[in-house]
Design an enzyme around this catalytic site. Structure first.
Site, mmCIF file in Angstrom:
data_model
loop_
_atom_site.group_PDB
_atom_site.id
_atom_site.type_symbol
_atom_site.label_atom_id
_atom_site.label_comp_id
_atom_site.label_asym_id
_atom_site.label_seq_id
_atom_site.Cartn_x
_atom_site.Cartn_y
_atom_site.Cartn_z
ATOM 1 C CD GLU A 51 -2.541 1.730 0.355
ATOM 2 O OE1 GLU A 51 -2.472 2.918 -0.006
ATOM 3 O OE2 GLU A 51 -3.297 0.890 -0.195
ATOM 4 C CB SER A 59 -12.973 4.024 -0.694
ATOM 5 O OG SER A 59 -12.212 4.204 -1.872
ATOM 6 C CD GLU A 77 -26.779 3.648 0.734
ATOM 7 O OE1 GLU A 77 -27.079 3.067 1.796
ATOM 8 O OE2 GLU A 77 -27.151 4.803 0.463
ATOM 9 C CE1 TYR A 195 -25.770 1.142 -6.715
ATOM 10 C CE2 TYR A 195 -24.496 0.879 -8.733
ATOM 11 C CZ TYR A 195 -24.552 1.141 -7.377
ATOM 12 O OH TYR A 195 -23.398 1.386 -6.677
ATOM 13 C CB VAL A 244 2.897 -0.766 -7.188
ATOM 14 C CG1 VAL A 244 3.010 -1.549 -8.488
ATOM 15 C CG2 VAL A 244 3.070 -1.697 -5.980
ATOM 16 C CB SER A 500 -14.335 -4.444 -3.204
ATOM 17 O OG SER A 500 -14.304 -3.197 -3.847
#
Length: 564
Positions: A51, A59, A77, A195, A244, A500
């Site tokens: 990182e 986030s 959400e 969505y 990176v 994710s």
């Protein structure tokens, strides 16, 4: 769902010697590390999270003190059918009780304190607006119905304003939808369609936010911190301050094999040589990349730097293979992907929070988003559950707000939101709440107002077609995968934690050949009960009249026709 597939896979060959390099410290990499440990039986010491920043969590952030003020850029959400997310947190121990999981406590909280808004819309400086219905005309409802039937291929790069009639953007549906998910008119109608279908089972309660779940604290303290704690106990290696810059590949034999990772640390260039049996997982974009912050006296200045972090690395990779996607579709126009949020910290307040409670009737954490219909900035606020931070004193409270039209002039403060200090943003918010005459007194109790300017926050919604986002495991890849919001997961929605985590599960199960299936996306759009309820809600009727429509016309360019 999918209980037959909930197996404990056999450890892959030589797993004790293989290594994993996870580039990016967001929830996708953290989840991948957890699945590597649980399902692939990889020793934690062999897993390296790389990182650039000093703190992981991506986030899903939250930090600050009572003295200097708190900040959180926003919260994703969450709802009941985030299958991969729920699986992950079912085995991550609670920080309060190691014998209970994060999921256990999360579920109990939402049973005891369910979100149900009693005030979704306000106008005219603190007046409740009618939010009892979605406010759709028959024409608007039919546009939504047609969108559900059309294929993504047929829609292509169509934007929302190209697809919908102008009247759609004046409906309660749009006010709810745009502010919940941060859609703008120039965003992709394909993402809107995803969505709509992904959350169709919630549409009946959208005007009251029924079915939306919340955490005890901000999402860093409630979700990231327990996960990091568990990973550290399993000896996962966290490398902070590592930027990176590139990844090398061997493309021979129609394969894609990552061979080296280049990075800088402490201003020194370094390299990691990667073996074929190792795996490299790269989070190829971040919606909070290049965030800048201001304070009560200073605006957050937009970062237009050509150094776009992980996006810049993705641009290099995309030039190496056509299977690595097209980053320029997402990170080339920050004026269409930016917006700004601000976190307000108040001490010994006896005006703002009592006033909001009287206006909305919602206890902290149980009301969700309130949108100001007549705000030129298109502003909304949230009163999170108190306390919102683990270290937050009882007499210090936090309010979060954001706006979508950040380059429009305010209604009270005659400046664009982009140019405003934290104080000016709060003044505009107080004006729309109906507290104009109390502004000076309220500011005397204000510790700080911290704005966060995010250039790429909605970049994942930009118009795109198939192939613009690379597959999680690109064609021919043996040891390399993409993670996060800018890789492709069919049928699921970007800008969610679930997306994710699903990419993490997909990459680990696929590259490690575990023979374990990823939980499918909840298919509510195929449930006739859900479809009927959604149609009735959108049309505002109890019964659905059918008219004689030629079947061929009805099914043109639809998923059903493709299936048949």
């Amino acid at each position: 769902m999918n209980n037959y597939q909930r197996i404990n896979p056999i450890a892959p060959k030589n797993i004790e010697k293989r290594k994993a390099y996870l580039i990016g410290g967001g929830i996708a990499s953290l989840a991948a590390a957890a699945f590597l440990i649980r399902d692939a039986h990889m020793p934690g010491k062999n897993i390296h999270i790389i990182e650039q920043l000093d703190v992981v969590g991506g986030s899903m952030d939250g930090a600050g003190t009572a003295e200097k003020g708190y900040t959180a850029r926003g919260g994703r959400e969450i709802e009941e059918h985030f299958e991969c997310f729920m699986d992950l947190y079912s085995f991550i121990p609670s920080l309060k009780d190691k014998d209970r999981s994060v999921l256990d406590e999360f579920r109990e909280l939402n049973i005891e304190e369910p979100i149900e808004s009693h005030c979704r819309l306000v106008q005219n400086q603190g007046e409740k607006a009618d939010f009892s219905s979605l406010g759709l005309s028959t024409k608007n409802a039919m546009e939504l119905a047609k969108l559900h039937m059309l294929t993504e291929q047929a829609l292509g790069e169509t934007t929302l304003e190209q697809y919908f009639h102008a009247s759609f953007f004046e409906t309660n549906f749009w006010y709810f939808w745009a502010t919940m998910f941060a859609f703008k008119k120039w965003h992709s109608v394909i993402e809107f369609k995803r969505y709509m279908e992904r959350f169709m089972h919630l549409i009946g309660g959208m005007n009251k936010l029924k079915g939306i779940l919340h955490t005890e604290y901000n999402q860093y303290d409630s979700l990231i911190l327990p996960l990091i704690t568990w990973l550290k106990k399993h000896d996962v290696c966290f490398g902070s301050g590592c930027e990176v810059t590139d990844i090398d590949f061997d493309f021979s034999n129609n394969e894609k094999v990552a061979t080296a990772i280049y990075y800088t640390k402490d201003e020194k260039n370094k390299i990691i040589n990667v073996k074929k049996d190792d795996i490299v997982l790269f989070t190829n974009g971040s919606m909070t990349q290049n965030t800048t912050r201001g304070d009560i006296d200073h605006p957050a200045v937009l970062n237009r730097s050509g150094n776009k972090g992980c996006f810049s690395v993705w641009e290099k990779l995309a030039r190496k293979s056509q299977d690595f996607g097209h980053p320029e579709k997402f990170c080339s126009d920050i004026d269409k992907s930016k917006w700004l949020s601000f976190t307000i910290t108040l001490k010994d307040d006896d005006i703002v929070f009592p006033y909001i409670y009287k206006l909305t009737g919602d206890k902290s954490g149980m009301g969700g988003l309130v949108t100001i219909k007549d705000s030129s900035w298109f502003m909304s606020w949230v009163v999170p559950k108190h306390p919102h931070f683990i270290n937050q004193p009882d007499n210090v409270k936090v309010l979060w707000a954001y706006a979508l039209n950040i380059d429009e002039t305010g209604d009270y403060v005659k400046k664009t939101l982009s140019d405003c200090t934290g104080r000016e943003m709060f003044e505009e918010l107080l004006y729309h709440m109906g507290l104009k005459d109390k502004i000076t007194e309220i500011l005397s109790h204000t510790v700080n107002v911290i704005p966060s300017m995010m250039p790429y926050i909605t970049s994942q919604f930009m118009p795109r077609i198939a192939g613009d986002r690379p597959d999680v495991i690109p064609k021919g890849s043996k040891n390399f995968g993409f993670l996060g919001q800018y890789s492709e997961v069919p049928n699921d929605c970007v800008f969610t934690v679930e997306y994710s985590v699903r990419t993490a599960m997909t990459a680990v199960y696929g590259l490690m050949n575990l023979g374990k299936k990823v939980d499918p996306v909840y298919p509510s759009q195929y449930d006739i009960r859900v479809l009927t309820n959604a149609a009735k809600t959108c049309l505002g009727i109890d019964k659905l009249p059918l008219k004689d429509i030629p079947l061929g016309t009805l099914m043109k360019n639809t998923e059903l026709l493709k299936l048949l």
